[in-house]
Each structure stands twice: as structure tokens, then as C-alpha cells.
Design an enzyme around this catalytic site. Structure first.
Site, PDB file in Angstrom:
ATOM      1  N   ARG A  51       0.807  -1.344  -0.087  1.00 21.31           N
ATOM      2  CA  ARG A  51      -0.123   0.058  -0.015  1.00 21.31           C
ATOM      3  C   ARG A  51       0.721   1.264   0.058  1.00 21.31           C
ATOM      4  O   ARG A  51       0.551   2.054  -0.848  1.00 21.31           O
ATOM      5  CB  ARG A  51      -0.981   0.051   1.325  1.00 21.31           C
ATOM      6  CG  ARG A  51      -2.260  -0.592   1.115  1.00 21.31           C
ATOM      7  CD  ARG A  51      -2.495  -1.095   2.308  1.00 21.31           C
ATOM      8  NE  ARG A  51      -1.665  -2.169   2.793  1.00 21.31           N
ATOM      9  CZ  ARG A  51      -1.801  -3.472   2.254  1.00 21.31           C
ATOM     10  NH1 ARG A  51      -2.848  -3.841   1.720  1.00 21.31           N
ATOM     11  NH2 ARG A  51      -0.906  -4.353   2.782  1.00 21.31           N
ATOM     12  N   THR A  52       1.951   1.354   1.088  1.00 17.95           N
ATOM     13  CA  THR A  52       2.517   2.664   0.852  1.00 17.95           C
ATOM     14  C   THR A  52       3.273   2.875  -0.333  1.00 17.95           C
ATOM     15  O   THR A  52       3.162   4.260  -0.623  1.00 17.95           O
ATOM     16  CB  THR A  52       3.579   2.525   2.274  1.00 17.95           C
ATOM     17  OG1 THR A  52       2.686   2.061   3.349  1.00 17.95           O
ATOM     18  CG2 THR A  52       4.089   3.859   2.450  1.00 17.95           C
ATOM     19  N   LYS A  80      25.432  -3.541  -1.945  1.00 19.53           N
ATOM     20  CA  LYS A  80      26.923  -3.805  -2.070  1.00 19.53           C
ATOM     21  C   LYS A  80      27.694  -3.018  -1.054  1.00 19.53           C
ATOM     22  O   LYS A  80      28.810  -2.900  -1.063  1.00 19.53           O
ATOM     23  CB  LYS A  80      27.267  -2.949  -3.353  1.00 19.53           C
ATOM     24  CG  LYS A  80      26.906  -3.583  -4.630  1.00 19.53           C
ATOM     25  CD  LYS A  80      27.281  -2.706  -5.871  1.00 19.53           C
ATOM     26  CE  LYS A  80      26.468  -3.138  -7.227  1.00 19.53           C
ATOM     27  NZ  LYS A  80      26.877  -2.266  -8.048  1.00 19.53           N
ATOM     28  N   ARG A 101      11.377   3.995   2.888  1.00 23.28           N
ATOM     29  CA  ARG A 101      11.216   3.134   4.058  1.00 23.28           C
ATOM     30  C   ARG A 101      12.328   2.248   4.238  1.00 23.28           C
ATOM     31  O   ARG A 101      13.253   1.746   3.430  1.00 23.28           O
ATOM     32  CB  ARG A 101      10.098   1.970   3.572  1.00 23.28           C
ATOM     33  CG  ARG A 101       9.997   0.953   4.731  1.00 23.28           C
ATOM     34  CD  ARG A 101       8.700   0.122   4.281  1.00 23.28           C
ATOM     35  NE  ARG A 101       7.433   0.894   4.436  1.00 23.28           N
ATOM     36  CZ  ARG A 101       6.345   0.433   4.667  1.00 23.28           C
ATOM     37  NH1 ARG A 101       6.078  -0.940   4.251  1.00 23.28           N
ATOM     38  NH2 ARG A 101       5.383   1.002   5.004  1.00 23.28           N
ATOM     39  N   HIS A 129       5.551   6.051  11.527  1.00 21.91           N
ATOM     40  CA  HIS A 129       4.916   5.929  10.215  1.00 21.91           C
ATOM     41  C   HIS A 129       4.163   6.984   9.973  1.00 21.91           C
ATOM     42  O   HIS A 129       2.789   6.813   9.826  1.00 21.91           O
ATOM     43  CB  HIS A 129       4.438   4.678  10.008  1.00 21.91           C
ATOM     44  CG  HIS A 129       3.996   4.105   8.646  1.00 21.91           C
ATOM     45  ND1 HIS A 129       3.997   4.938   7.551  1.00 21.91           N
ATOM     46  CD2 HIS A 129       3.397   2.699   8.095  1.00 21.91           C
ATOM     47  CE1 HIS A 129       3.666   4.239   6.505  1.00 21.91           C
ATOM     48  NE2 HIS A 129       3.521   3.111   6.751  1.00 21.91           N
TER      49      HIS A 129
END
Ligand code: NCD
Length: 305
Positions: A51-52, A80, A101, A129
Site C-alpha cells: 500500500r505505502t 553492495k 522506507r 510511520h
């Protein structure tokens, strides 16, 4: 330049304005169809999301902008060994705004120190959030017509659930709000939140392990998933994961005017037979996430209609 790292970076007035703007976008999407033309959003998702990420992407496209990014840390140079700071220094030369995120608490804040474009925290570990909270506030406003004078029950994993942490912070600024915090003993809200928010700000709250006895008093029941990926030990997760399951039978205990919210994804904590109940607002909530993110992108890019 403004970032959104914590929901408290926004004043109550700014949140109200975002909600008004999101409501206007719902009514008049055509007015907003080109406001971000030639602008790029970078969606940097170092952790899983449906969703986000997709609502950020849909939001930017519906504003006429474009999207770049990755949805898997393993496909980025993080695999890396690149640092967040270096990634951000580079990405801000490709994009006008960044939604990020990350599994580490504080990573978006670190990013904001290096960035020359606005950074939006799209979830940092078990911490915060803020854009989910904007979604939640917009949903509560659409469902109840107000944010004041509500009794809000948060149920499930209140320890690791970052959406609850941001929601408690945001709702603490409205008057007449009561909190009922429903969780197993091991998953109560973190100590820092209890001390710095609930106790120091003198909020009206109770903690309980019993969902059924709390249900009849609630206006909003905010269900959450037990956050498997934040547990140190799989055995603890298995023991706690089904602590609460909201069923159609339990819904009989809730007010007729109550609303059930959930940031989603749901695992087992709401049985599917609740979905058709008009009080189940979680899919409407997910849709609202796109509109409020459109409003937020416009604000941070300082674009107007
Ligand atoms: C939440 C999250 O990522 O914290 N999901 C979301 O963004 N809608 C909730 C969760 O994962 O349980």
C-alpha cells in the site's frame, strides 16, 4: 525545505489543511491532474510494502508526475554495502522528492540531513510511520466528521507497531480523546512512549489485555498485525501472533457507530467475515492513503493548483 520524518513535524493546522486538500482532490481529481508535471518522486523501499509504495506511486502519477525507485534493498546498492547517506546524496540529484522506507529506526532522519530535496519517512523500523497516520486521520475525519472527543482502541502489537506510535502522537493533540491500549503484556507500548507521551502529557489512557471488555466503549478500534520481522525469536512470535482475532461475533459487542481501522496487511487478526460489516473501514482507509499522499506531495513540493 521541509521533510516529513515524524508526524509531529506537522502542526495541527497543517494536518487540517492536508485533510481539506485531500478531500478536495477526491471531489475534483481533474484539477490536480497536472500540478506535478515534470517532477519526479523517488520511492526508495528498503523493506517490503504494498500500500505505502503503490499509493505513493499512484499519488505522483495522478498529480501528473513521474516515479523512479526500487522496492527491494537487494536490487539497490545497499546490497553492495552503500550507506544511506551516499544513496541519498545521489538520488536527490535525480528526483525532486524522496519517499523512503527502511528497517533501521532513524534512517529517514539521517537521510534528511544529507538531502537537498524533501524526504518523507514511509516507515522506519519499529519506530514511526507518519504517512500512515495522515491516512488514519483523514479516514477518521471522513468516517466521523471530527477528530475530537473519540475513544480510540489500539489492539495488537503496540510495541513494534510503528503505525500505532505515530497515531498516538498525532491523536494526543486533539481534545477529549481517550486511548484504550489492548495488547499482550509483552507487546505493550514502548517505555519511552508511555513516559514521554502518555504520562508526561497527562493523556487519558488505560492499558488492558482484554479486547472483548474494551470493545463496547470504542469509537475506533485500530487493529494491528503482530510484527513478525521485528521479533528476535520465532517461538515468541508463534505464541503471540493470534492473541487477538476480531470476528463477526465479537463485532456484536461494538457500537453501531464504531469503525474498525487497520493499516493492513492483515494476517489473522480480523476474520474475513468482518469485511462486509459497514463498520469495517480498512479498505476505505487504504484508498484514502492515495489522496492524502497526493496532498502531502503537493505541500512538500510547494505546488499549487
Ligand atoms: C504497516 C507498516 O508498514 O508499518 N503497513 C502499512 O504501511 N500500511 C503495518 C504493518 O506492516 O503491519
Amino acid at each position: 525545505m521541509k521533510h516529513l520524518i515524524d508526524v509531529l513535524d506537522l502542526t495541527v493546522q497543517e494536518i487540517d489543511a492536508l485533510i481539506e486538500r485531500a478531500a478536495d482532490i477526491v471531489e475534483h481529481p481533474d484539477r490536480y491532474a497536472h500540478v506535478c508535471a515534470r517532477k519526479k518522486l523517488a520511492a526508495l523501499f528498503f523493506e517490503p510494502s504494498t500500500r505505502t509504495r503503490l499509493s505513493f506511486e499512484a499519488a505522483m502519477y495522478e498529480l501528473g508526475g513521474n516515479v523512479i525507485g526500487f522496492s527491494d534493498a537487494d536490487s539497490s546498492s545497499a546490497a553492495k554495502g552503500e550507506s544511506v547517506s551516499d544513496t541519498i546524496r545521489v538520488v536527490c540529484s535525480y528526483a525532486d522528492i524522496i519517499a523512503m522506507r527502511h528497517p533501521k529506526e532513524g534512517a529517514p532522519m539521517v537521510a534528511s540531513l544529507k538531502s537537498t530535496v524533501p524526504i518523507i519517512n514511509a516507515g522506519d523500523g519499529g519506530h514511526n510511520h507518519p504517512t500512515q497516520t495522515l491516512t488514519d486521520l483523514f479516514t477518521i475525519r471522513r468516517e466521523f466528521g471530527r477528530l475530537d472527543g473519540l475513544t480510540i482502541g489500539c489492539c495488537g502489537d503496540l510495541k513494534f507497531g510503528r503505525t500505532v506510535h505515530s497515531l498516538l502522537n498525532a491523536m494526543s493533540r486533539y481534545t477529549g480523546v481517550k486511548f484504550v491500549l489492548i495488547s499482550p503484556e509483552e507487546l505493550r507500548v514502548p517505555e519511552y512512549l508511555r513516559k514521554e507521551l502518555l504520562v508526561e502529557r497527562n493523556l487519558d489512557y488505560v492499558e488492558t489485555t482484554d479486547l472483548e471488555s474494551a470493545l463496547p466503549d470504542l469509537d475506533v478500534l485500530y487493529m494491528t498485525r503482530v510484527q513478525r520481522e521485528r521479533f528476535f525469536n520465532e517461538q515468541d512470535y508463534i505464541r503471540l501472533k493470534d492473541s487477538y482475532v476480531l470476528t463477526r461475533e465479537k463485532m456484536a459487542l461494538a457500537k453501531d457507530t464504531a469503525r474498525i481501522l487497520h493499516p493492513l496487511p492483515r494476517v489473522n487478526e480480523i476474520s474475513v467475515d468482518v469485511d462486509d460489516d459497514p463498520r469495517a473501514a480498512y479498505f476505505r482507509q487504504a484508498e484514502n492513503g492515495k489522496y492524502i499522499r497526493m496532498a502531502l506531495i503537493m505541500k512538500l513540493l510547494e505546488v499549487e493548483v
